[in-house]
Design a protein around this motif. Structure first.
Motif, PDB file in Angstrom:
ATOM      1  N   SER A 187       0.844  -1.200   0.000  1.00 32.24           N
ATOM      2  CA  SER A 187       0.000   0.000   0.000  1.00 32.24           C
ATOM      3  C   SER A 187       0.882   1.254   0.000  1.00 32.24           C
ATOM      4  CB  SER A 187      -0.887   0.010   1.248  1.00 32.24           C
ATOM      5  OG  SER A 187      -0.067   0.189   2.385  1.00 32.24           O
ATOM      6  N   GLU A 188       0.302   2.378  -0.403  1.00 33.90           N
ATOM      7  CA  GLU A 188       1.023   3.670  -0.413  1.00 33.90           C
ATOM      8  C   GLU A 188       1.603   3.959   0.974  1.00 33.90           C
ATOM      9  OE1 GLU A 188       1.130   6.272  -2.734  1.00 33.90           O
ATOM     10  OE2 GLU A 188      -0.040   5.368  -4.356  1.00 33.90           O
ATOM     11  N   GLU A 189       0.729   3.771   1.971  1.00 32.51           N
ATOM     12  CA  GLU A 189       1.122   4.137   3.340  1.00 32.51           C
ATOM     13  C   GLU A 189       2.298   3.285   3.832  1.00 32.51           C
ATOM     14  OE1 GLU A 189      -1.992   3.453   6.158  1.00 32.51           O
ATOM     15  OE2 GLU A 189      -0.686   4.048   7.831  1.00 32.51           O
ATOM     16  N   MET A 190       2.200   1.959   3.597  1.00 35.12           N
ATOM     17  CA  MET A 190       3.270   1.095   4.084  1.00 35.12           C
ATOM     18  C   MET A 190       4.538   1.264   3.246  1.00 35.12           C
ATOM     19  SD  MET A 190       2.428  -0.174   6.857  1.00 35.12           S
ATOM     20  CE  MET A 190       3.636  -1.440   7.212  1.00 35.12           C
ATOM     21  N   ALA A 191       4.361   1.549   1.947  1.00 35.27           N
ATOM     22  CA  ALA A 191       5.530   1.769   1.096  1.00 35.27           C
ATOM     23  C   ALA A 191       6.324   2.962   1.631  1.00 35.27           C
ATOM     24  CB  ALA A 191       5.083   2.007  -0.338  1.00 35.27           C
ATOM     25  N   GLU A 192       5.608   3.983   2.020  1.00 28.13           N
ATOM     26  CA  GLU A 192       6.245   5.196   2.570  1.00 28.13           C
ATOM     27  C   GLU A 192       7.019   4.845   3.853  1.00 28.13           C
ATOM     28  OE1 GLU A 192       5.830   8.458   1.530  1.00 28.13           O
ATOM     29  OE2 GLU A 192       6.952   9.268   3.255  1.00 28.13           O
ATOM     30  N   ILE A 193       6.365   4.080   4.712  1.00 29.68           N
ATOM     31  CA  ILE A 193       6.997   3.705   5.990  1.00 29.68           C
ATOM     32  C   ILE A 193       8.222   2.807   5.765  1.00 29.68           C
ATOM     33  CG2 ILE A 193       6.607   2.263   8.051  1.00 29.68           C
ATOM     34  CD1 ILE A 193       3.744   3.358   8.103  1.00 29.68           C
ATOM     35  N   MET A 194       8.112   1.892   4.802  1.00 25.96           N
ATOM     36  CA  MET A 194       9.164   0.893   4.634  1.00 25.96           C
ATOM     37  C   MET A 194      10.242   1.311   3.637  1.00 25.96           C
ATOM     38  SD  MET A 194       6.494  -2.299   4.639  1.00 25.96           S
ATOM     39  CE  MET A 194       7.591  -3.574   4.091  1.00 25.96           C
ATOM     40  N   GLY A 195      10.010   2.411   2.940  1.00 27.08           N
ATOM     41  CA  GLY A 195      11.023   2.883   1.984  1.00 27.08           C
ATOM     42  C   GLY A 195      11.005   2.118   0.675  1.00 27.08           C
TER      43      GLY A 195
END
Ligand SMILES: Nc1ncnc2c1ncn2[C@@H]1O[C@H](COP(=O)(O)OP(=O)(O)O)[C@@H](O)[C@H]1O
Ligand SMILES: O=C(CO)[C@H](O)[C@H](O)COP(=O)(O)O
Length: 568
Positions: free
Chosen positions: A252-260
């Motif tokens: 997801s967008e949100e997790m991609a942001e968190i995980m780099g």
């Protein structure tokens, strides 16, 4: 074409590890470990301070997310690999590690309403307080002539999903009612990444009595067990069950942001830690028994046949590698027994002696213990410090050590504990072989084989077989990365099948452990004694271990109740 990478995240008992792997050859480029902030919660519930009863083992789901938040960006940073070259992420988890969720997919323990209730928390694989439920499931299944027990060596374990769910219904009907879904942690963390509530066929098959053709046991079975469980599999266990290597969704967008990582990166369905390790040592054909040796040991084996083996944890079609029946058996404590000895029972002089030589206590005891011959300690132990998973499937059994004298040394006890776990493994191998399931080769992976040479030599001597050792020290994470490369698929630079991935990415060490003939003969004699003791204490010859446990539980429960009443 630029090199492509996959990330495997291995969720162990105490910590989670991310491993970034080059998918062209399995080279492990970077890894990072995040210890769980709350660890294993087995005494006091965080927040409320409520004392837990014996045999409880909980975890905090927030700790799992922390691993993604910290370790994934860290492996990218350490490796210098660009996010666009990471084609997939896969996870493996301890199992059955399960939790109740509300309709928003939030674990109940993370809601203010339920956080003070222990049943709202994650029940870790080694939560053993659902033994009564497991016993009743087994009795009823036998009475009704259900077909499923045969696939689980005749018995459901208290460690597994249905026993744990029923314990919740029995001891906290309000949590049971408030639960929208019961989920394996493996599936929950995948859902955090993708937003998709899919389940994986491995945990469903081994831990939740799901069968590829037959599905879950019938509703009439659940209703007969307890009318409150009626409709369970259609409601609180609902969800699509996908085979290993499937794509659960995109990040997801949100997790991609968190995980780099990039949004849409392929996320594989979850897997069990030990099972993920099998292709990571290249064991993708029948007859290769893989021992995933760490806190506990899981024994995994592929076969073309589906047979009943006493005490196996399960046989599941495609459960480890597609195309084969995957067998699992196990010992609920192995490294944990050695850790207990060092943490709780080693005299201070040993700790000081190890320190003086700048060695770990394990390494010091290993060196001292290596000077003994088989039988020289005069000791024999039963490896049931955390109950017996295979072949007796009885969490109510406990450890036994025989032959102590005033002259017994700590290293002799340490050696005896190593030997006891080897005898436990021998019992499991014998059980497979007696049922006609081929065991041609032994492979060892996990944290123990590369840390303790004496342990591996004892295993070779006790089993009378050569033992091959995984090249990787993080085989489960490597396996998870391999499944990620399959979920990403060939078009993205990954693989079409796990066998293909294993052919390219799996490695074992050149050095193997071979049995020493004199030791093998001596251990044959000792193993006969182990077997006699095993049956005497484990098959009802003398139920003293259960009596002791009943007495302990009664006293502890009464004390816990007193404390609780004082608090409220
Ligand atoms: N030198 C050693 N010899 C034997 N056991 C060890 C040694 N060092 C650590 N251990 C045990 O290894 C276990 C951890 O194994 P590991 O594979 O790292 O973890 P996990 O099973 O949680 O994935 C602990 O139980 C610890 O007691
Ligand atoms: O039962 C399991 C797998 O089927 C557990 O995941 C396992 O026993 C725990 O693993 P570890 O010893 O690596 O923490």
């Amino acid at each position: 074409m630029t090199r492509k990478y996959a990330i495997g995240v291995d969720y162990g008992t105490e910590s989670g590890r991310a491993l970034l792997v080059d998918i062209s050859n399995g080279r492990e480029v970077a890894s990072h470990v995040t210890p769980y902030g709350h660890g294993v919660i087995d005494e006091i519930l965080p927040g409320s301070g409520r004392k837990l009863e014996p045999d409880w083992a909980l975890q905090h789901p927030g700790d799992y997310v922390e691993v993604l938040r910290k370790s994934v960006p860290e492996v990218l940073r350490l490796s210098g690999v660009n996010a666009e070259d990471v084609i997939g992420i896969g996870i493996d988890f301890t199992a059955c590690t399960m939790m109740p969720l509300n309709a928003e997919g939030t674990p109940l323990c993370m809601t203010p309403e339920w956080s003070a209730n222990p049943h709202a928390w994650v029940k870790l694989w080694k939560h053993h307080a659902a033994q009564e439920e497991a016993d009743r499931i087994n009795e009823l299944a036998k009475q009704r002539g259900e077909s499923f027990p045969a696939r689980y060596g005749g018995k459901q374990s208290s460690e597994w999903m249905i026993a744990k769910i029923w314990q919740i219904a029995n001891e906290s009907s309000e949590i049971y009612e408030a639960t929208d879904l019961f989920m394996e942690a493996a599936d929950w963390i995948v859902m955090q990444m993708t937003g998709n509530p899919v389940r994986n066929s491995c945990t469903a098959g081994y831990k939740a009595i799901w069968h590829k053709q037959e599905g879950y046991p019938s509703d009439s079975f659940f209703t007969a067990l307890d009318p409150r469980l009626s409709g369970l599999t259609e409601t609180k266990l609902r969800g699509e069950i996908l085979p290993l290597g499937s794509r659960a969704g995109g990040l997801s967008e949100e997790m991609a942001e968190i995980m780099g990582l990039l949004p849409g990166t392929a996320v594989a369905v979850g897997n069990v830690d030990a099972h993920a390790a099998v292709p990571a040592v290249g064991a993708v054909t029948p007859g290769k028994l893989v021992m995933a040796m760490g806190t506990s040991t899981c024994h995994l084996l592929l076969s073309e046949q589906e047979t009943i083996v006493e005490g196996m944890c399960g046989v599941v079609a495609d459960g480890i590698v597609p195309g084969y029946y995957g067998y699992e058996a196990g010992q609920s404590a192995v490294g944990d027994i050695f850790a207990w000895y060092i943490d709780e029972a080693v005299p201070e002089y040993v700790v000081q002696a190890a320190k003086a030589e700048d060695m770990s206590v394990h390494a010091w005891l290993e060196r001292q213990a290596a000077a003994y011959e088989p039988g020289e300690t005069g000791l024999l132990a039963l490896d049931w410090w955390n109950g017996n998973r295979s072949v007796l499937v009885d969490a109510d059994l406990s450890g036994v050590i025989l032959g102590l004298t005033l002259l017994t040394k700590p290293e002799e006890i340490y050696r005896t504990l190593l030997e006891a776990t080897a005898f436990g493994t021998r019992k499991i191998i014998d059980s497979f072989v007696q049922q006609g399931i081929r065991v041609d080769e032994l492979y060892a992976c996990g944290g123990l084989p590369q840390r303790n040479r004496l342990l591996m030599q004892i295993y070779a001597d006790v089993t009378g077989r050569e033992i091959k050792i995984a090249a990787s020290t993080q085989t489960a994470a490597l396996g998870a990365a391999m499944f990620a490369s399959v979920a990403a698929g060939r078009a993205a630079g990954g693989y079409d099948s796990i066998v293909e991935a294993a052919n390219r990415m799996a490695h074992i060490r050149e050095e193997t452990f071979l049995p020493i003939p004199a030791n093998e003969a001596a251990y044959k004699r000792l193993y006969r004694e182990y077997e006699a003791l095993h049956d005497y204490f484990g098959r009802g010859g003398n139920p003293v271990l259960k009596t002791l446990k009943e007495l302990k539980s009664a006293v502890k429960s009464a004390k816990a109740m007193e404390t609780y009443e004082v608090q409220v």
